[in-house]
Motif scaffolding. Structure first.
Motif, PDB file in Angstrom:
ATOM      1  N   VAL A 260       0.829  -1.208   0.000  1.00  0.00           N
ATOM      2  CA  VAL A 260       0.000   0.000   0.000  1.00  0.00           C
ATOM      3  C   VAL A 260       0.865   1.261   0.000  1.00  0.00           C
ATOM      4  N   ASN A 261       0.288   2.316  -0.522  1.00  0.00           N
ATOM      5  CA  ASN A 261       0.950   3.623  -0.507  1.00  0.00           C
ATOM      6  C   ASN A 261       0.473   4.355   0.743  1.00  0.00           C
ATOM      7  N   ARG A 262       1.384   4.515   1.706  1.00  0.00           N
ATOM      8  CA  ARG A 262       0.996   5.130   2.973  1.00  0.00           C
ATOM      9  C   ARG A 262       1.096   6.647   2.949  1.00  0.00           C
ATOM     10  N   GLY A 263       1.368   7.220   1.769  1.00  0.00           N
ATOM     11  CA  GLY A 263       1.426   8.690   1.719  1.00  0.00           C
ATOM     12  C   GLY A 263       2.157   9.132   0.481  1.00  0.00           C
ATOM     13  N   GLN A 264       3.474   9.190   0.591  1.00  0.00           N
ATOM     14  CA  GLN A 264       4.257   9.763  -0.511  1.00  0.00           C
ATOM     15  C   GLN A 264       5.118   8.712  -1.201  1.00  0.00           C
ATOM     16  N   ALA A 265       4.602   7.518  -1.414  1.00  0.00           N
ATOM     17  CA  ALA A 265       5.432   6.474  -2.031  1.00  0.00           C
ATOM     18  C   ALA A 265       5.836   6.873  -3.443  1.00  0.00           C
ATOM     19  N   SER A 266       7.036   6.441  -3.845  1.00  0.00           N
ATOM     20  CA  SER A 266       7.487   6.618  -5.226  1.00  0.00           C
ATOM     21  C   SER A 266       7.479   5.250  -5.895  1.00  0.00           C
ATOM     22  N   GLY A 267       7.664   5.260  -7.213  1.00  0.00           N
ATOM     23  CA  GLY A 267       7.794   3.993  -7.928  1.00  0.00           C
ATOM     24  C   GLY A 267       9.003   3.230  -7.403  1.00  0.00           C
ATOM     25  N   ALA A 268      10.089   3.951  -7.118  1.00  0.00           N
ATOM     26  CA  ALA A 268      11.312   3.309  -6.605  1.00  0.00           C
ATOM     27  C   ALA A 268      11.045   2.642  -5.257  1.00  0.00           C
ATOM     28  N   ASP A 269      10.221   3.255  -4.416  1.00  0.00           N
ATOM     29  CA  ASP A 269       9.869   2.636  -3.117  1.00  0.00           C
ATOM     30  C   ASP A 269       9.168   1.295  -3.360  1.00  0.00           C
ATOM     31  N   TYR A 270       8.205   1.317  -4.285  1.00  0.00           N
ATOM     32  CA  TYR A 270       7.461   0.077  -4.591  1.00  0.00           C
ATOM     33  C   TYR A 270       8.400  -1.035  -5.066  1.00  0.00           C
ATOM     34  N   ILE A 271       9.306  -0.665  -5.986  1.00  0.00           N
ATOM     35  CA  ILE A 271      10.219  -1.681  -6.544  1.00  0.00           C
ATOM     36  C   ILE A 271      11.141  -2.213  -5.442  1.00  0.00           C
ATOM     37  N   ALA A 272      11.600  -1.319  -4.563  1.00  0.00           N
ATOM     38  CA  ALA A 272      12.492  -1.751  -3.476  1.00  0.00           C
ATOM     39  C   ALA A 272      11.770  -2.740  -2.559  1.00  0.00           C
ATOM     40  N   VAL A 273      10.504  -2.476  -2.255  1.00  0.00           N
ATOM     41  CA  VAL A 273       9.747  -3.397  -1.381  1.00  0.00           C
ATOM     42  C   VAL A 273       9.562  -4.737  -2.093  1.00  0.00           C
ATOM     43  N   ILE A 274       9.214  -4.688  -3.378  1.00  0.00           N
ATOM     44  CA  ILE A 274       9.013  -5.933  -4.141  1.00  0.00           C
ATOM     45  C   ILE A 274      10.293  -6.776  -4.126  1.00  0.00           C
ATOM     46  N   LYS A 275      11.431  -6.132  -4.392  1.00  0.00           N
ATOM     47  CA  LYS A 275      12.707  -6.870  -4.468  1.00  0.00           C
ATOM     48  C   LYS A 275      13.052  -7.484  -3.113  1.00  0.00           C
ATOM     49  N   HIS A 276      12.814  -6.726  -2.045  1.00  0.00           N
ATOM     50  CA  HIS A 276      13.126  -7.231  -0.706  1.00  0.00           C
ATOM     51  C   HIS A 276      12.242  -8.435  -0.375  1.00  0.00           C
ATOM     52  N   VAL A 277      10.954  -8.301  -0.666  1.00  0.00           N
ATOM     53  CA  VAL A 277      10.009  -9.400  -0.378  1.00  0.00           C
ATOM     54  C   VAL A 277      10.426 -10.650  -1.164  1.00  0.00           C
ATOM     55  N   GLN A 278      10.752 -10.470  -2.439  1.00  0.00           N
ATOM     56  CA  GLN A 278      11.159 -11.627  -3.252  1.00  0.00           C
ATOM     57  C   GLN A 278      12.403 -12.291  -2.660  1.00  0.00           C
ATOM     58  N   ALA A 279      13.380 -11.467  -2.258  1.00  0.00           N
ATOM     59  CA  ALA A 279      14.645 -12.018  -1.744  1.00  0.00           C
ATOM     60  C   ALA A 279      14.424 -12.781  -0.439  1.00  0.00           C
ATOM     61  N   VAL A 280      13.615 -12.203   0.458  1.00  0.00           N
ATOM     62  CA  VAL A 280      13.406 -12.854   1.771  1.00  0.00           C
ATOM     63  C   VAL A 280      12.619 -14.154   1.590  1.00  0.00           C
ATOM     64  N   VAL A 281      11.591 -14.129   0.754  1.00  0.00           N
ATOM     65  CA  VAL A 281      10.770 -15.335   0.553  1.00  0.00           C
ATOM     66  C   VAL A 281      11.589 -16.434  -0.136  1.00  0.00           C
ATOM     67  N   ARG A 282      12.443 -16.036  -1.067  1.00  0.00           N
ATOM     68  CA  ARG A 282      13.311 -17.023  -1.734  1.00  0.00           C
ATOM     69  C   ARG A 282      14.255 -17.647  -0.710  1.00  0.00           C
ATOM     70  N   ASP A 283      14.805 -16.787   0.106  1.00  0.00           N
ATOM     71  CA  ASP A 283      15.771 -17.220   1.116  1.00  0.00           C
ATOM     72  C   ASP A 283      15.144 -18.167   2.140  1.00  0.00           C
ATOM     73  N   LYS A 284      13.962 -17.800   2.621  1.00  0.00           N
ATOM     74  CA  LYS A 284      13.329 -18.583   3.702  1.00  0.00           C
ATOM     75  C   LYS A 284      12.622 -19.826   3.209  1.00  0.00           C
ATOM     76  N   PHE A 285      11.955 -19.723   2.047  1.00  0.00           N
ATOM     77  CA  PHE A 285      11.077 -20.828   1.613  1.00  0.00           C
ATOM     78  C   PHE A 285      11.458 -21.416   0.252  1.00  0.00           C
ATOM     79  N   ASP A 286      12.508 -20.864  -0.370  1.00  0.00           N
ATOM     80  CA  ASP A 286      12.937 -21.347  -1.683  1.00  0.00           C
ATOM     81  C   ASP A 286      11.800 -21.255  -2.718  1.00  0.00           C
ATOM     82  N   VAL A 287      11.027 -20.194  -2.632  1.00  0.00           N
ATOM     83  CA  VAL A 287       9.930 -19.979  -3.590  1.00  0.00           C
ATOM     84  C   VAL A 287      10.168 -18.644  -4.299  1.00  0.00           C
TER      85      VAL A 287
END
Ligand SMILES: Cc1cc2nc3c(=O)[nH]c(=O)nc-3n(C[C@H](O)[C@H](O)[C@H](O)COP(=O)(O)OP(=O)(O)OC[C@H]3O[C@@H](n4cnc5c(N)ncnc54)[C@H](O)[C@@H]3O)c2cc1C
Length: 298
Positions: A260-287
């Motif tokens: 969600v956009n909690r106020g002043q999100a940028s496109g770069a913020d969104y991409i950074a969150v997506i990349k972090h989520v992908q990395a952590v989920v890959r790391d923890k669950f190999d998905v």
């Protein structure tokens, strides 16, 4: 240096220069479009598409911009919004909608005609064109179960009718994602039903949506596709990522599949969150989590 000018060539069309896309996206994120164009007829659309092709101008077609993250640099060329091409007609049990009609309006229209089949679409905030492009679905229903034909404007400016088979639907995929055709209308074969029961079903789906999804904040819906054998939201929750935030973009506390956009999100913020989520989920669950949302521009 651009050697063409849409504004001068099509002075009587609804075209704006340097239009901020954040004003139109459901995330409220996105830099400017060189040009934004709202055709009021198929003929206008065709003229601009042909001109764009002849002048090698990039064209991006948007529906209701509810499944998109657009970069902060915006989009070059012309961005076409089909929202003014939104007529809905009915013949027997068949509905035809222009691509810019909202799929919610189509579901509501079907209900008033006691036609059953699109109840699942009652809360999806996209256009008919976007829904066909994405093969959108919810609560066990999906575009491919009800679509009969779709009319497209090809990249050469020709109009073609495609059958359900031609669209080669699969989970969140239709062939238009590969061909680059512009969806201009779609027809759906529905079934006679009971208007009260259809309405009750739509209300039930929408209550479930409101109780589970963070509809109070701008978002682009579920960010990731469902990985085989898992639920993206469950994996993200189990990884402890709810509430994770970069700038103004946050993994929703209410539904882990949403950012969600909690106020002043940028496109770069969104991409950074997506990349972090992908990395952590890959790391923890190999998905591998693959984005469902379309990421456009830089
Ligand atoms: C709160 C929320 C809830 C959501 N719930 C669901 C859900 O339950 N199920 C679901 O499937 N999705 C859901 N979504 C995602 C989204 O609403 C759907 O994918 C919707 O179908 C996208 O339609 P749109 O018109 O907004 O497309 P846009 O976001 O405008 O575009 C999506 C893609 O389609 C292309 N496109 C759009 N129109 C055309 C056209 N006429 N011709 C060619 N290409 C086109 C665009 O170029 C882009 O690549 C949700 C989103 C939000 C914000």
């Amino acid at each position: 240096m651009e050697t063409w000018s849409l504004l001068e060539t099509f002075s009587n069309f609804d075209i704006k220069k340097n239009e901020p896309l954040s004003a139109h996206t459901n995330t409220r994120v996105g830099g400017p479009a060189d040009y934004a164009f709202w055709p009021t007829s198929l003929d206008e659309l065709r003229q601009v598409v042909r001109y764009a092709k002849a002048n090698e101008i990039p064209v991006t077609v948007l529906g209701n911009a509810s499944n998109l993250i657009i970069g902060d640099q915006g989009l070059t060329g012309v961005v076409i919004f089909l929202t003014k091409l939104n007529q809905i007609t009915v013949q027997g049990t068949e509905l035809r909608a222009e691509a810019g009609a909202m799929i919610i309006d189509l579901a509501q229209f079907a209900q008033t005609k006691a036609l059953s089949g699109l109840e699942w679409a009652a809360g999806i905030p996209g256009s008919v064109g976007g829904a066909v492009y994405m093969n959108a679905g919810a609560y066990g229903g999906q575009v491919d179960g009800w679509l009969k034909t779709a009319e497209v404007l090809t990249t050469d400016g020709e109009i073609k009718t495609l059958t359900n088979d031609d669209l080669d639907f699969s989970y969140r995929y239709s062939s238009v994602q590969t061909t680059g055709d512009i969806l201009i209308a779609a027809s759906f074969s529905l079934q006679n039903g009971n208007a009260t029961e259809i309405l009750a079903q739509m209300e039930d789906f929408n209550e479930r949506r409101a109780s589970r999804q963070p509809l109070e904040f701008p978002s682009c819906g579920s960010v990731f596709k469902r990985p085989t054998g898992f639920f993206a939201g469950r994996l993200i929750m189990d990884a402890g990522l709810q509430g994770y935030m970069v700038g103004g973009a946050q993994v929703s506390i209410k539904h882990a599949g949403f950012i969600v956009n909690r106020g002043q999100a940028s496109g770069a913020d969104y991409i950074a969150v997506i990349k972090h989520v992908q990395a952590v989920v890959r790391d923890k669950f190999d998905v591998n989590l693959e984005p469902e949302v379309r990421i456009l521009g830089e």
